[in-house]
Design a protein around this motif. Structure first.
Motif, mmCIF file in Angstrom:
data_model
loop_
_atom_site.group_PDB
_atom_site.id
_atom_site.type_symbol
_atom_site.label_atom_id
_atom_site.label_comp_id
_atom_site.label_asym_id
_atom_site.label_seq_id
_atom_site.Cartn_x
_atom_site.Cartn_y
_atom_site.Cartn_z
ATOM 1 N N PRO A 35 -2.232 3.989 2.304
ATOM 2 C CA PRO A 35 -2.326 4.451 3.688
ATOM 3 C C PRO A 35 -1.962 3.334 4.667
ATOM 4 O O PRO A 35 -2.330 2.184 4.457
ATOM 5 C CB PRO A 35 -3.800 4.838 3.833
ATOM 6 C CG PRO A 35 -4.290 5.052 2.453
ATOM 7 C CD PRO A 35 -3.478 4.177 1.562
ATOM 8 N N PHE A 36 -1.247 3.679 5.689
ATOM 9 C CA PHE A 36 -0.848 2.791 6.791
ATOM 10 C C PHE A 36 0.136 1.701 6.397
ATOM 11 O O PHE A 36 0.428 0.827 7.175
ATOM 12 C CB PHE A 36 -2.074 2.156 7.484
ATOM 13 C CG PHE A 36 -3.050 3.181 7.989
ATOM 14 C CD1 PHE A 36 -2.713 4.012 9.058
ATOM 15 C CD2 PHE A 36 -4.282 3.359 7.376
ATOM 16 C CE1 PHE A 36 -3.596 4.974 9.511
ATOM 17 C CE2 PHE A 36 -5.171 4.328 7.819
ATOM 18 C CZ PHE A 36 -4.835 5.133 8.890
ATOM 19 N N TYR A 37 0.629 1.726 5.156
ATOM 20 C CA TYR A 37 1.588 0.692 4.757
ATOM 21 C C TYR A 37 3.003 1.120 5.136
ATOM 22 O O TYR A 37 3.435 2.212 4.848
ATOM 23 C CB TYR A 37 1.515 0.422 3.252
ATOM 24 C CG TYR A 37 2.342 -0.769 2.864
ATOM 25 C CD1 TYR A 37 1.799 -2.047 2.885
ATOM 26 C CD2 TYR A 37 3.689 -0.628 2.538
ATOM 27 C CE1 TYR A 37 2.569 -3.154 2.568
ATOM 28 C CE2 TYR A 37 4.464 -1.732 2.225
ATOM 29 C CZ TYR A 37 3.895 -2.988 2.248
ATOM 30 O OH TYR A 37 4.668 -4.094 1.947
ATOM 31 N N ARG A 38 3.713 0.204 5.812
ATOM 32 C CA ARG A 38 5.113 0.483 6.154
ATOM 33 C C ARG A 38 5.943 -0.712 5.741
ATOM 34 O O ARG A 38 5.518 -1.853 5.907
ATOM 35 C CB ARG A 38 5.260 0.710 7.668
ATOM 36 C CG ARG A 38 4.324 1.784 8.203
ATOM 37 C CD ARG A 38 4.700 2.154 9.616
ATOM 38 N NE ARG A 38 5.968 2.856 9.634
ATOM 39 C CZ ARG A 38 6.805 2.829 10.675
ATOM 40 N NH1 ARG A 38 6.493 2.132 11.752
ATOM 41 N NH2 ARG A 38 7.932 3.493 10.624
ATOM 42 N N VAL A 39 7.136 -0.453 5.194
ATOM 43 C CA VAL A 39 8.026 -1.567 4.824
ATOM 44 C C VAL A 39 8.475 -2.232 6.119
ATOM 45 O O VAL A 39 8.973 -1.540 7.011
ATOM 46 C CB VAL A 39 9.241 -1.055 4.034
ATOM 47 C CG1 VAL A 39 10.172 -2.203 3.689
ATOM 48 C CG2 VAL A 39 8.796 -0.339 2.771
#
Ligand SMILES: Nc1ncnc2c1ncn2[C@@H]1O[C@H](COP(=O)(O)OP(=O)(O)O)[C@@H](O)[C@H]1O
Ligand SMILES: [Mg+2]
Length: 424
Positions: free
Chosen positions: A370-374
């Motif tokens: 959750p909430f991880y973006r490259v």
């Protein structure tokens, strides 16, 4: 591998195989012991015994009246002989006219195993004697039949007992699998032996607790997000007072991102709502509408949906959101989106491919958190919260399926969704 083929894998079959093996072993040992001792002690009559009896019966004819003869013959014990009175001699019998004991003994000794003797009686009937010295005296049809009946009865009993014991374990497996997919699955039956009943009750309790826990957490998340909306709206109003134009713009942008994040958390809580019923729908039509909606919005999405109708049992809205999250990602981060759907081995495979930058190998798992973006710096204009993939994976897994991401040559990403088709 070969070992597996010959060895039963089910609990019931395994137990039954063990019991069967044990039972056959015991029967074989019993028969061996029986054969050895019974034959020795009570079995095969000796040649001397048989000839003595032949002498006894032929002498009897001379001393007993013809009318009493049948009764006496019937009541006398006979070992290794059959004696009867009949109107004709036995077939292939040696006819006896003289009854000297020595002669009779020689006849028996010469042919100790198969000898038929017939002797004429005064009333023109015959005394028939046939010698049989059985090799396995216990091996008569009644004995065999009773062993067979006993074996079948015991095996049936074993089969019933084994099934009764193994059934709850199988039921537990089914219930656990069902619960993994549907939090509202009915509790498993709690009957049978005490241990099994306790196991069932423990499982049902665990199911209820897990459900409560997840519902509570999700509701809490939704409540917090919801309450955050009001202060954000207030902040937006206050921001109007910021004189510096640049600062004002940045503040409003940040507040909008926060608002969007809250929106997706609320959507996540809504999707997670396990109260959403399982229903039957056409999965092919669902993907088709999704794509049609995106095309209407002006996006370029190609599709290969060859199958006519694909009945599927699951939660319609969450599945729709999961698939649209993936398609939207490929539109947002890539170009030339292509969606295809196929069915293999009781599985639906939905493939969403694009020609974008792909995802670095070491981040392919992380993007599901959750909430991880490259690295947002890579595409600073694309807004997102990093929840899309984790929501999608949750939903797909709750249907017993899986999502994997693969980088494509020369560029782009493929998201592969597999969903098991069930016969339910
Ligand atoms: N098709 C894609 N091509 C390249 N990168 C992608 C693709 N889909 C997802 N990603 C990366 O994975 C990250 C997580 O995606 P997601 O969970 O949907 O969150 P969001 O789209 O809100 O950023 C995205 O920020 C993006 O960097
Ligand atoms: Mg996304």
């Amino acid at each position: 591998m070969i070992k597996k083929k010959f060895f039963p894998s089910r609990l019931a079959t395994q137990t039954f195989a063990f019991l069967l093996f044990g039972f056959v072993l015991i029967q074989a040992a019993g028969l061996f012991i029986f054969n050895t001792y019974f034959t020795l002690s009570a079995g095969r009559a000796s040649i001397a015994e048989v000839s003595a009896e032949v002498v006894r019966f032929t002498t009897l004819v001379k001393v007993v009246g013809i009318q009493d003869l049948p009764t006496i013959i019937r009541t006398l014990p006979k070992r290794g002989l059959k004696v009867s009175i009949a109107s004709s001699p036995l077939e292939n019998a040696q006819l006896l006219f003289a009854t000297e004991p020595e002669l009779l003994r020689t006849m028996v000794r010469d042919n100790p195993d198969q000898l038929s003797l017939s002797m004429p009686l005064a009333d023109s009937r015959w005394l028939n004697i046939s010698i049989y010295r059985a090799e396995h005296p216990w091996l008569f049809s009644g004995f065999i039949a009773s062993i067979v009946v006993l074996t079948i009865a015991i095996l049936m009993l074993c089969l019933w007992a084994v099934q009764r014991l193994a059934m709850p374990v199988e039921q537990l497996g089914v219930a656990a699998k069902r619960f993994g997919k549907d939090m509202n699955a009915p509790p498993m039956p709690t009957d049978g032996p005490i241990e099994v009943r306790e196991l069932g009750e423990a499982f049902n309790e665990m199911q209820a607790r897990l459900k409560r826990l997840i519902t509570d957490r999700t509701q809490m998340l939704a409540a917090i997000s919801h309450d955050l909306r009001t202060p954000i709206t207030r902040l937006k109003l206050r921001a109007e007072n910021i004189k510096d134009k640049v600062q004002y713009k940045k503040t409003v942008e940040d507040l909008n991102v926060m608002d969007q994040m809250i929106g997706s958390i609320l959507a996540f809580a809504r999707d997670y709502d396990q109260e959403e019923p399982m229903e039957k729908f056409d999965l092919n039509a669902l993907v088709e509408t999704l794509i049609a909606e995106l095309i209407d919005l002006g996006y370029d999405v190609k599709s290969h949906l060859s199958i006519e109708r694909l009945p599927f049992f699951g939660r319609l809205l969450p599945l729709k959101r999961a698939i649209s999250n993936l398609i939207e990602n490929s539109i947002k981060y890539g170009k030339n989106t292509e969606v295809s759907l196929s069915v293999t081995d009781a599985q639906v495979v939905i493939k969403i491919a694009d020609e974008g930058p792909g995802i670095p190998e070491n981040e392919k798992e992380k993007v599901f958190s959750p909430f991880y973006r490259v690295d947002p710096a890579r595409s600073p204009d694309i807004v997102g919260t990093g929840l899309g993939l984790s929501v999608a994976r949750d939903i797909i897994r709750s249907h017993g399926g899986e999502i994997v991401l693969k980088n494509k040559k020369p560029c782009g990403l493929v998201a592969l969704v597999t969903l098991p088709l069930e016969s339910e």
